[in-house]
Design a protein around this motif. Sequence first.
Motif, short mmCIF file in Angstrom:
data_model
loop_
_atom_site.label_atom_id
_atom_site.label_comp_id
_atom_site.label_asym_id
_atom_site.label_seq_id
_atom_site.Cartn_x
_atom_site.Cartn_y
_atom_site.Cartn_z
N UNK A 3 0.85 -1.20 0.00
CA UNK A 3 0.00 0.00 0.00
C UNK A 3 0.87 1.24 0.00
N UNK A 4 1.65 1.43 -1.07
CA UNK A 4 2.62 2.52 -1.11
C UNK A 4 2.00 3.90 -0.96
N UNK A 5 1.04 4.24 -1.84
CA UNK A 5 0.43 5.57 -1.78
C UNK A 5 -0.35 5.77 -0.50
N UNK A 6 -1.06 4.73 -0.07
CA UNK A 6 -1.87 4.83 1.15
C UNK A 6 -0.98 4.96 2.39
N UNK A 7 0.14 4.24 2.38
CA UNK A 7 1.11 4.37 3.47
C UNK A 7 1.64 5.80 3.54
N UNK A 8 1.92 6.36 2.40
CA UNK A 8 2.44 7.74 2.34
C UNK A 8 1.42 8.72 2.93
N UNK A 9 0.15 8.56 2.58
CA UNK A 9 -0.89 9.46 3.08
C UNK A 9 -1.04 9.34 4.60
N UNK A 10 -0.88 8.12 5.10
CA UNK A 10 -0.94 7.92 6.56
C UNK A 10 0.15 8.74 7.26
N UNK A 11 1.37 8.64 6.76
CA UNK A 11 2.47 9.36 7.39
C UNK A 11 2.35 10.88 7.19
N UNK A 12 1.86 11.30 6.03
CA UNK A 12 1.65 12.73 5.81
C UNK A 12 0.62 13.29 6.79
N UNK A 13 -0.40 12.49 7.10
CA UNK A 13 -1.41 12.93 8.07
C UNK A 13 -0.78 13.12 9.45
N UNK A 14 0.19 12.29 9.78
CA UNK A 14 0.90 12.45 11.05
C UNK A 14 1.73 13.73 11.03
N UNK A 15 2.44 13.97 9.93
CA UNK A 15 3.24 15.19 9.85
C UNK A 15 2.36 16.42 9.99
N UNK A 16 1.20 16.40 9.36
CA UNK A 16 0.28 17.54 9.46
C UNK A 16 -0.19 17.74 10.90
N UNK A 17 -0.32 16.63 11.64
CA UNK A 17 -0.81 16.72 13.02
C UNK A 17 0.20 17.37 13.95
N UNK A 18 1.44 17.56 13.49
CA UNK A 18 2.42 18.28 14.31
C UNK A 18 2.14 19.77 14.32
N UNK A 19 1.42 20.25 13.30
CA UNK A 19 1.15 21.67 13.11
C UNK A 19 2.44 22.46 12.96
N UNK A 20 3.44 21.79 12.42
CA UNK A 20 4.72 22.40 12.05
C UNK A 20 4.98 22.03 10.59
N UNK A 21 4.77 22.95 9.65
CA UNK A 21 4.86 22.62 8.22
C UNK A 21 6.23 22.14 7.78
N UNK A 22 7.27 22.44 8.55
CA UNK A 22 8.61 22.02 8.15
C UNK A 22 8.76 20.50 8.17
#
Length: 246
Positions: free
Chosen positions: A159-178
Amino acid sequence: MSQSSQSRAPGKPSLARITVTDRTSAVAESLAEWIGRSGLQPGDRLPTERELMETLGVGRSTVREVIRQFQARGIVESRQGSGTYLLRAISSETIHVPLTIDPGTAVVRDKLMLTLEVRRGLEGEASAVAAVRATRKDIAKIEQALDIMERRHRAEGGAGDEDRRFHLAIYDATHNPLFRQLLEQMQDAFDSFFKEPFDRPDFAHRSFRFHRELFDAIRDGDAALARQKTLDILAVVEDDIKEMSK
C-alpha cells in the motif's frame, strides 16, 4: 469558483515549456513556480490537464503523475467533473529540497543509510510531537488514512500511496509545516529508488503491524511510544534495504 478566482486563472504569467530529461520533476517545479508567481490562493482552480499538456509540451501521463504527487502531498485536490483545485499556497521553494539519490551508483545503499539516519530523527520527532499536539480532527484524519492503508495492504499485500498518506497525516498533526516539507522530499527520494532497480511492491511489508500501534500511541498522547513505533517501522526499512542490496 469566485470571480476573483477566475481573474487569477491561468494565462498570466505564462508557464515555461519543459525541455529537460527529467520531465516529471521539471513539470512539478515549473507548475509550483507558476502557482507561486500567479497568486493563486487555496480554492482556486488550476489549468486543465489539456492546457498543462499543451503549454508545458509534455504528455498526459506526465501531467497526471505530477497532479497525483501534488494530491498525495495535500497541495491540490481533483473534483469529479469540475477540475483540480489548490488546497494550499506553494512555490518552487516550498516543494523542493536539493536532496538526490542516484540509484545507478555502487554506493546507493550507503546513501540510503545516511538518509535513513536523518529520517529517524525527523520522523521519530514528528510522531512524538503529533502525539502531543494532534486534535480530534487530526486523529480522525490519521485513522481514516490508516483504515484505507490496511484495507489495501490486506487486499494486495502492499500500500505505497496509502502508506504515504498515513504518514503525511501524522506530519500535518504536528502543526509544524517544516516536518512535512522536509520528510516528503526524503520520501520522494526513497520512492523513486524503489521503483528502480528493485521494483519491490512488498518493500517493508513487515512493518505493517507497527502502523496501527503508532496510531494508537498518537491517539493516546504517548509521545515516547509514538517515537519508538516510528523507529520500529524504520528498522524494518533498514533491514529490507540491506537485504535487497546484497
